[in-house]
Each structure stands twice: as C-alpha cells, then as structure tokens.
Design a protein around this motif. Structure first.
Motif, mmCIF file in Angstrom:
data_model
loop_
_atom_site.group_PDB
_atom_site.id
_atom_site.type_symbol
_atom_site.label_atom_id
_atom_site.label_comp_id
_atom_site.label_asym_id
_atom_site.label_seq_id
_atom_site.Cartn_x
_atom_site.Cartn_y
_atom_site.Cartn_z
ATOM 1 N N MET A 125 -71.520 -113.067 -24.851
ATOM 2 C CA MET A 125 -71.026 -114.186 -24.930
ATOM 3 C C MET A 125 -70.849 -114.814 -23.553
ATOM 4 S SD MET A 125 -67.034 -115.276 -26.256
ATOM 5 C CE MET A 125 -67.211 -114.786 -27.755
ATOM 6 N N ASN A 126 -71.008 -115.942 -23.282
ATOM 7 C CA ASN A 126 -71.020 -116.861 -22.037
ATOM 8 C C ASN A 126 -70.451 -118.273 -22.194
ATOM 9 O OD1 ASN A 126 -71.631 -117.334 -19.502
ATOM 10 N ND2 ASN A 126 -73.489 -118.134 -19.808
ATOM 11 N N ILE A 127 -69.534 -118.688 -21.458
ATOM 12 C CA ILE A 127 -68.924 -120.135 -21.407
ATOM 13 C C ILE A 127 -69.119 -120.891 -20.040
ATOM 14 C CG2 ILE A 127 -66.827 -119.110 -20.534
ATOM 15 C CD1 ILE A 127 -65.363 -121.133 -22.418
ATOM 16 N N GLN A 128 -69.785 -121.668 -20.380
ATOM 17 C CA GLN A 128 -70.147 -122.838 -19.154
ATOM 18 C C GLN A 128 -70.179 -124.180 -19.688
ATOM 19 O OE1 GLN A 128 -73.878 -120.970 -18.603
ATOM 20 N NE2 GLN A 128 -75.098 -122.797 -19.182
ATOM 21 N N LEU A 129 -70.004 -124.992 -18.667
ATOM 22 C CA LEU A 129 -70.146 -126.479 -18.800
ATOM 23 C C LEU A 129 -71.396 -126.826 -19.616
ATOM 24 C CD1 LEU A 129 -68.613 -128.185 -15.654
ATOM 25 C CD2 LEU A 129 -67.773 -128.180 -17.777
ATOM 26 N N GLY B 99 -70.291 -122.411 -29.911
ATOM 27 C CA GLY B 99 -68.943 -123.046 -29.909
ATOM 28 C C GLY B 99 -68.766 -123.803 -28.545
ATOM 29 N N VAL B 100 -67.915 -124.787 -29.006
ATOM 30 C CA VAL B 100 -67.789 -125.903 -27.964
ATOM 31 C C VAL B 100 -66.130 -126.004 -27.842
ATOM 32 C CG1 VAL B 100 -67.801 -128.477 -27.478
ATOM 33 C CG2 VAL B 100 -69.713 -127.276 -28.422
ATOM 34 N N HIS B 101 -65.681 -126.236 -26.558
ATOM 35 C CA HIS B 101 -64.293 -126.407 -26.020
ATOM 36 C C HIS B 101 -64.063 -127.852 -25.313
ATOM 37 C CE1 HIS B 101 -62.134 -122.654 -26.993
ATOM 38 N NE2 HIS B 101 -63.417 -122.139 -26.997
ATOM 39 N N ARG C 150 -66.717 -117.500 -35.953
ATOM 40 C CA ARG C 150 -65.091 -117.666 -35.918
ATOM 41 C C ARG C 150 -64.370 -116.453 -36.192
ATOM 42 N NH1 ARG C 150 -66.143 -122.736 -39.923
ATOM 43 N NH2 ARG C 150 -67.151 -123.923 -38.575
ATOM 44 N N GLY C 151 -63.193 -116.395 -36.283
ATOM 45 C CA GLY C 151 -62.343 -115.143 -36.358
ATOM 46 C C GLY C 151 -62.191 -114.624 -35.055
ATOM 47 N N LYS C 152 -62.296 -113.191 -34.972
ATOM 48 C CA LYS C 152 -62.498 -112.396 -33.876
ATOM 49 C C LYS C 152 -63.280 -113.195 -32.793
ATOM 50 C CE LYS C 152 -61.284 -107.948 -35.815
ATOM 51 N NZ LYS C 152 -61.595 -106.623 -35.731
ATOM 52 N N TYR C 153 -64.400 -113.390 -32.791
ATOM 53 C CA TYR C 153 -65.295 -114.019 -31.717
ATOM 54 C C TYR C 153 -64.722 -115.276 -31.312
ATOM 55 C CZ TYR C 153 -69.956 -115.327 -29.722
ATOM 56 O OH TYR C 153 -70.838 -115.610 -28.737
ATOM 57 N N ALA C 154 -64.248 -116.187 -32.055
ATOM 58 C CA ALA C 154 -63.407 -117.465 -31.401
ATOM 59 C C ALA C 154 -62.517 -116.959 -30.894
ATOM 60 C CB ALA C 154 -63.216 -118.335 -32.823
ATOM 61 N N LEU C 155 -61.485 -115.928 -31.329
ATOM 62 C CA LEU C 155 -60.484 -115.534 -30.390
ATOM 63 C C LEU C 155 -60.991 -115.204 -28.911
ATOM 64 C CD1 LEU C 155 -58.260 -113.547 -32.741
ATOM 65 C CD2 LEU C 155 -57.627 -115.726 -31.688
ATOM 66 N N GLU C 156 -61.872 -114.237 -28.573
ATOM 67 C CA GLU C 156 -62.450 -114.048 -27.559
ATOM 68 C C GLU C 156 -62.973 -115.393 -26.853
ATOM 69 O OE1 GLU C 156 -63.578 -111.921 -24.266
ATOM 70 O OE2 GLU C 156 -62.155 -111.440 -25.630
ATOM 71 N N GLY C 157 -63.702 -116.347 -27.447
ATOM 72 C CA GLY C 157 -64.019 -117.440 -26.872
ATOM 73 C C GLY C 157 -62.927 -118.099 -26.314
ATOM 74 N N THR D 79 -55.292 -121.988 -38.556
ATOM 75 C CA THR D 79 -55.182 -120.466 -38.686
ATOM 76 C C THR D 79 -55.383 -119.811 -37.366
ATOM 77 O OG1 THR D 79 -55.839 -120.333 -40.972
ATOM 78 C CG2 THR D 79 -55.831 -118.280 -39.578
ATOM 79 N N LEU D 80 -56.406 -120.475 -36.481
ATOM 80 C CA LEU D 80 -56.589 -120.048 -35.165
ATOM 81 C C LEU D 80 -55.710 -120.347 -34.240
ATOM 82 C CD1 LEU D 80 -58.571 -118.283 -33.690
ATOM 83 C CD2 LEU D 80 -59.918 -120.633 -33.199
ATOM 84 N N ILE D 81 -54.981 -121.639 -34.556
ATOM 85 C CA ILE D 81 -54.219 -121.962 -33.352
ATOM 86 C C ILE D 81 -52.536 -121.204 -33.444
ATOM 87 C CG2 ILE D 81 -53.071 -123.939 -34.409
ATOM 88 C CD1 ILE D 81 -54.214 -123.947 -30.914
#
Length: 159
Positions: A1-5, A51-53, A74-81, A111-113
């Motif tokens: 998993m990588n997060i970037q603009l 995913g997008v933030h 979603r779920g655990k993956y989204a929590l780590e994201g 649920t996630l929030i």
C-alpha cells in the motif's frame, strides 16, 4: 500500500465515477464533483488506485476529509489506509480538527468512521438531493490528538 497525491486527473475522475466505488454518492447519469480547492490523495496497491482521500479547508483550522475505497479494499485495508492518511495529514497540515459528512444512505462510511473513533457532532436533514429525493448527512469529527493516536496504532491491534 502506498499513499500519494494523485497527479493524473483522468485517473481520479475514472475512480470517482466508477459506480462500484462511489455507490450511493453519485446519482445515475451524473458524475462526482471534483472540488477545485481539494487535495486528492490516492491509495495504491502496486500501481492500481484502490482508494481516494479528499481533504480541503473547512473552517479556520478545521479540514474536511472524505475517503472512498474500492470494493475489496474496505474493512481492515481501509483502516490501514486511514492510518497512512493520518500520518500524511499530520505531516502536511496544522489542522486542529477534521470533519466528515456521511450520507444516511452510506452504511460503509458510517461504520468506518465509528471504527476510527470519530464523535458524532450533528445531523443535517435534507442536505442534498439524490435521484430527486432528499438525503440527510451525519457530521463526525476527529481531533488532531485522535489523528496522532490513529497514526501510531498497530494495524494488528485496531480490528
């Protein structure tokens, strides 16, 4: 998993206008409104955008944040994201608080929030029209301290 603009607006547009990703957020035949004052961070699995933030100024030192993840991420993956997004936001903003608005028709977001520990701060009835029908939204907040805690939680302990 990588997060970037996200540097490719077409990639962002395609992701946000894929019904499986946005579900109840976008009306049939309409498109996701990409805000010109927002930053969009992508969550990538290898080179695939999953995913997008979305983050933008809301009021004084409060930021408005929204996250959208593809099914299967979603779920655990989204929590780590979200944890990675927390680290990014802490490093790149002096915000004191964040707010998110979760449509009443979006169970996944609610649920996630809650899993993130956000506090419910209110509800807006008839906040927008979806397919011609009024939809309410619930407002949730996370403080900077909560972001700091989320950024340092082990993914194995959180769920």
């Amino acid at each position: 998993m990588n997060i970037q603009l996200i540097d490719n607006p077409q990639t962002l547009w395609v992701f946000l206008n894929t019904e499986a990703n946005t579900g109840n957020i976008v009306d049939d035949g309409d498109h996701y409104f990409i805000k010109p004052d927002a930053l969009y961070l992508g969550v990538y699995e290898d080179k695939r955008l999953v995913g997008v933030h979305e983050v933008r100024a809301f009021w004084h030192s409060v930021v408005e944040c929204h996250a959208i993840y593809a099914p299967g991420f979603r779920g655990k993956y989204a929590l780590e994201g979200h944890r990675r997004f927390c680290r990014w936001l802490l490093a790149n903003s002096t915000f004191t608080n964040s707010i998110t608005l979760v449509p009443d028709t979006t169970r996944y977001g609610r649920t996630l929030i809650r899993l993130l520990g956000a506090s419910r701060v209110g509800h807006l009835d008839d906040a927008y029209l979806s397919n011609g029908k009024p939809v309410g939204v619930t407002l949730y907040q996370l403080t900077r301290t909560q972001y700091e805690e989320l950024a340092h939680v082990s993914a194995h302990r959180a769920v």
